[in-house]
Write an enzyme that holds these catalytic residues in place. Structure first.
Site, PDB file in Angstrom:
ATOM      1  CG  HIS A  41      -0.117  -5.357  -3.683  1.00 28.48           C
ATOM      2  ND1 HIS A  41       0.788  -4.966  -2.734  1.00 28.48           N
ATOM      3  CD2 HIS A  41      -0.681  -4.210  -4.150  1.00 28.48           C
ATOM      4  CE1 HIS A  41       0.774  -3.648  -2.638  1.00 28.48           C
ATOM      5  NE2 HIS A  41      -0.121  -3.173  -3.481  1.00 28.48           N
ATOM      6  CD  GLU A  44      -0.360   1.716 -10.290  1.00 26.79           C
ATOM      7  OE1 GLU A  44       0.741   2.266 -10.490  1.00 26.79           O
ATOM      8  OE2 GLU A  44      -0.971   1.749  -9.209  1.00 26.79           O
TER       9      GLU A  44
END
Length: 181
Positions: A145, A162
């Site tokens: 992340h 994403e």
């Protein structure tokens, strides 16, 4: 890169997996690794694994009520300290932060980019190096992340990448990847 974490640094979720599936490995939250810019946001939730249709899911939960949180309803979010306290009390498997338009923070989720030997896919590594911002291991230890200061009005997805700027949440571990704090 190898040896991202040791077996001593992970725990297994107590819920039994479906037959033929392994239990989930979970990277513990290291609060000291989480940047202050994220901690200051009042957009924190907690999460616990739920087995749904044979797959583990991580729905966001309101740290005050432990009921489902909404990524569109700030009344279901809390500050960092409240979310961390719920996690540290063992009432949740992890914590997360909601991406909200106008907060100035976006999240990039690089799914399944780390293999079982700790090697990172070259494309994911290029993204991390190019953005050059705070990067951490995902709870499973198989993804990354990245959090950056920017605005993104809508979520975008391209393959395993994403981009979240609003109405989504990302789990947060504080387990810093390499030297990307």
């Amino acid at each position: 890169m190898t040896g991202l974490y040791s077996t001593a640094a992970v725990r297994r979720v107590s819920q039994e997996p479906p037959q033929g599936q392994e239990s989930k490995v979970l990277i513990p939250v290291k609060a000291t690794g989480i940047p202050d810019a994220l901690k200051r946001l009042n957009q924190w939730v907690v999460w616990s694994y739920r087995l749904t249709d044979g797959k583990f899911k991580k729905p966001p939960l309101n740290p005050r009520t432990m009921r489902d949180a909404s990524t569109n309803d700030p009344s279901t979010w809390a500050d960092f300290a409240a979310a961390l306290a719920v996690y540290e009390d063992g009432k949740a498997d992890g914590i997360g932060v909601v991406m909200r338009a106008g907060s100035g923070v976006v999240g990039i989720d690089l799914d399944r980019c780390i293999d079982e030997n700790g090697n990172v896919e070259p494309n994911a590594l290029r993204i991390v190096e190019r953005i050059n911002s705070y990067t951490e291991l995902s709870p499973s230890g198989t993804g990354l992340h990245v959090f950056a200061l920017a605005d993104l009005p809508v979520a975008r997805r391209s393959g395993p990448v994403e981009l979240y700027g609003t109405s989504q949440y990302l789990t947060v571990t504080g387990c810093v990847f390499e030297d990307h704090h």
